[in-house]
Write an enzyme that holds these catalytic residues in place. Structure first.
Site, short mmCIF file in Angstrom:
data_model
loop_
_atom_site.label_atom_id
_atom_site.label_comp_id
_atom_site.label_asym_id
_atom_site.label_seq_id
_atom_site.Cartn_x
_atom_site.Cartn_y
_atom_site.Cartn_z
N GLU A 66 -4.14 -13.66 9.49
CA GLU A 66 -3.34 -13.19 8.36
C GLU A 66 -1.84 -13.32 8.68
O GLU A 66 -1.05 -13.73 7.83
CB GLU A 66 -3.70 -11.74 8.04
CG GLU A 66 -3.01 -11.18 6.82
CD GLU A 66 -3.37 -9.73 6.54
OE1 GLU A 66 -2.77 -9.16 5.61
OE2 GLU A 66 -4.22 -9.14 7.25
N ASP A 77 5.41 -4.26 6.59
CA ASP A 77 4.27 -4.50 7.47
C ASP A 77 4.18 -6.00 7.75
O ASP A 77 4.26 -6.81 6.84
CB ASP A 77 2.99 -4.01 6.78
CG ASP A 77 1.76 -4.31 7.60
OD1 ASP A 77 1.42 -3.48 8.45
OD2 ASP A 77 1.14 -5.39 7.39
N ASP A 132 1.49 -7.59 9.31
CA ASP A 132 0.09 -8.01 9.46
C ASP A 132 -0.56 -7.66 10.80
O ASP A 132 -1.64 -7.11 10.81
CB ASP A 132 -0.10 -9.52 9.22
CG ASP A 132 0.47 -9.95 7.89
OD1 ASP A 132 0.20 -9.28 6.88
OD2 ASP A 132 1.22 -10.94 7.87
N ASP A 149 -1.95 -5.92 13.88
CA ASP A 149 -2.28 -4.52 14.14
C ASP A 149 -2.89 -4.41 15.51
O ASP A 149 -3.55 -5.34 16.00
CB ASP A 149 -3.30 -4.01 13.10
CG ASP A 149 -2.79 -4.10 11.68
OD1 ASP A 149 -1.69 -3.58 11.41
OD2 ASP A 149 -3.48 -4.69 10.84
N ARG A 183 0.87 -1.19 0.00
CA ARG A 183 0.00 0.00 0.00
C ARG A 183 0.90 1.24 0.00
O ARG A 183 1.99 1.21 0.56
CB ARG A 183 -0.86 -0.04 1.27
CG ARG A 183 -1.86 1.07 1.42
CD ARG A 183 -2.73 0.86 2.67
NE ARG A 183 -3.60 -0.30 2.47
CZ ARG A 183 -3.79 -1.27 3.36
NH1 ARG A 183 -3.18 -1.24 4.52
NH2 ARG A 183 -4.59 -2.28 3.09
N ASN A 191 0.46 -0.42 13.38
CA ASN A 191 0.98 -1.52 12.57
C ASN A 191 2.22 -2.12 13.22
O ASN A 191 3.12 -1.39 13.63
CB ASN A 191 1.42 -1.00 11.19
CG ASN A 191 0.28 -0.42 10.40
OD1 ASN A 191 -0.65 -1.12 10.04
ND2 ASN A 191 0.35 0.88 10.13
N ASP A 251 -5.89 -9.17 12.91
CA ASP A 251 -5.21 -9.89 11.81
C ASP A 251 -4.26 -10.99 12.26
O ASP A 251 -3.24 -11.26 11.61
CB ASP A 251 -4.48 -8.90 10.89
CG ASP A 251 -5.43 -7.88 10.28
OD1 ASP A 251 -6.60 -8.25 10.04
OD2 ASP A 251 -5.02 -6.75 10.06
#
Length: 183
Positions: A123, A103, A105, A107, A23, A87, A120
């Site tokens: 994830e 990052d 994952d 959070d 992102r 994050n 997450d």
């Protein structure tokens, strides 16, 4: 890292462990330079996802990027209160006027009522297996989350409402000044 000044405009790029961009944000305005971290602000900034779709943030945000800590903090100043989106990520680097970090994952979401939730986890487990995170990396990530929760519970300055509102006012002033310089 070249000399930076309050009011400098940078971009932000978030990567995943495999080196792929996840992102990006088109704006981060430098608000403060501390020994351990940098403070940025933005609002209604363009966000581009890895798949190419774009959207704009809705509210002002104050962002803390750390030189040695395994997290970054986004303070979102919404109408119903301050939310924090934190994050778990590598310490940042700056290259070509861009803040970059990886990052991982996990959070931490902190709500205006001071409750928090770790997000997450599934994830993280998926990417940990898929991208073969080392045990040292796994430990650094988990320590980062633990350190972040401790900092929150100990009222670290980046979770201070008054300070974040001051940074927000400073950001709005810089934007107003820059806009009047272009008209």
């Amino acid at each position: 890292m070249h000399k930076m000044y309050i009011g400098d405009k940078l971009q932000i790029q978030c990567y995943k462990h495999n080196g792929k961009i996840h992102r990006s944000w088109d704006e981060a305005v430098l608000l403060d330079i501390k020994k351990e971290y940098l403070v940025f602000g933005n609002m209604k900034t363009l966000v581009t996802e890895a798949e190419g779709n774009t959207w704009r943030t809705k509210e002002p945000a104050i962002m803390y990027f750390f030189k040695e800590k395994w997290f970054n903090i986004i303070c979102q100043l919404k109408k119903d209160g301050i939310y924090y989106y934190c994050n778990i990520a590598t310490p940042f680097i700056i290259e070509e006027n861009t803040i970059k970090y990886i990052d991982y994952d996990l959070d931490l979401r902190i709500f205006p009522d001071f409750k928090y939730r770790v997000l997450d986890k599934m994830e993280y487990q998926y990417h940990k297996k898929l991208m073969n995170y080392s045990s040292d990396l796994d430990k650094a990530i988990k320590n980062g989350l633990s350190d972040l929760i401790d900092e929150y519970k100990n009222n670290a300055c980046y979770f201070n409402e008054k300070l974040n509102k001051q940074y927000c006012s400073q950001y709005m002033e810089i934007k107003k000044e820059k806009n009047s310089n272009y008209s």
